[in-house]
Design an enzyme around this catalytic site. Sequence first.
Site, PDB file in Angstrom:
ATOM      1  N   LYS A  54       0.859  -1.193   0.000  1.00 48.84           N
ATOM      2  CA  LYS A  54       0.000   0.000   0.000  1.00 48.84           C
ATOM      3  C   LYS A  54       0.891   1.237   0.000  1.00 48.84           C
ATOM      4  CE  LYS A  54      -4.408   0.785   2.378  1.00 48.84           C
ATOM      5  NZ  LYS A  54      -5.070   0.634   3.684  1.00 48.84           N
TER       6      LYS A  54
HETATM    7  O1  G3P Z   1      -7.943   1.452   5.469  1.00 48.22           O
HETATM    8  C1  G3P Z   1      -8.304   2.740   5.157  1.00 48.22           C
HETATM    9  C2  G3P Z   1      -9.698   3.189   5.500  1.00 48.22           C
HETATM   10  O2  G3P Z   1     -10.627   2.183   5.270  1.00 48.22           O
HETATM   11  C3  G3P Z   1      -9.841   3.950   6.772  1.00 48.22           C
HETATM   12  O3  G3P Z   1     -11.166   4.125   7.196  1.00 48.22           O
HETATM   13  O4  G3P Z   1     -12.825   4.751   8.915  1.00 48.22           O
HETATM   14  O5  G3P Z   1     -10.403   5.336   9.253  1.00 48.22           O
HETATM   15  O6  G3P Z   1     -11.758   6.524   7.561  1.00 48.22           O
HETATM   16  P1  G3P Z   1     -11.555   5.242   8.294  1.00 48.22           P
END
Ligand code: G3P
EC number: 2.2.1.2
Length: 217
Positions: A83
């Site tokens: 990533k």
């Molecule tokens: O892995 C990245 C992403 O899915 C993060 O989500 O909820 O932290 O905005 P969030």
Amino acid sequence: MKFFVDTADVKEIRELNDLGLLDGVTTNPSLILKSGGSIIEVTKEICSIVKGPVSAEVTATEYEKMMKEAAVLARIADNICIKVPLTLDGLKACKALRSDGHLVNVTLCFSANQALLAAKAGATFISPFIGRIDDIGIDGMELISEIRTIYDNYDFQTEILAASIRTVNHVKQAALIGADVITAPPATLRALVKHPLTDKGLEAFLADWAKTGQSIA
Ligand code: G3P
């Protein structure tokens, strides 16, 4: 549509994988922090549970260092997907890593033009962050829709991985638009099965079945 789980919690991953629900896993530095483990050890264990792509994120911001970190992460297992952030250095690393035959997930995507750049760099996955766009009062799903149109216009093979999914409605909308993958927290994946009429109907069937006095096995 593929289902990835967005967590580094090995117990959760094992349970969801046993249910047959998982096509892959995404992690990030915040999720590794939450797991309380070392990135190498936690990621190795995740890769031994799930056959599909497991995204592990580089933390360097400059190309040469990203490539060094990517080499370490790639050695963890064959199903590692590197990533990288959506920056110029990240895109350069994406191109180089793809030429070396690695899977690459370009993360922190917040615009259609960023997604276009990631596709041109040959990304395996692009990760638009839906919930975080909603958080600033803009409809995150619009972005998924724009990227779908652009990728279809030019037949880009990069898969749209809808990330920062917060609700079951996000999953439905992403599926309707045609995102290739969603990555969601364990609780959101589990919530997809819930419907009050299913619970009510099952309760009624079981009550009637008990009255028959029969058993099947
Ligand atoms: O892995 C990245 C992403 O899915 C993060 O989500 O909820 O932290 O905005 P969030």
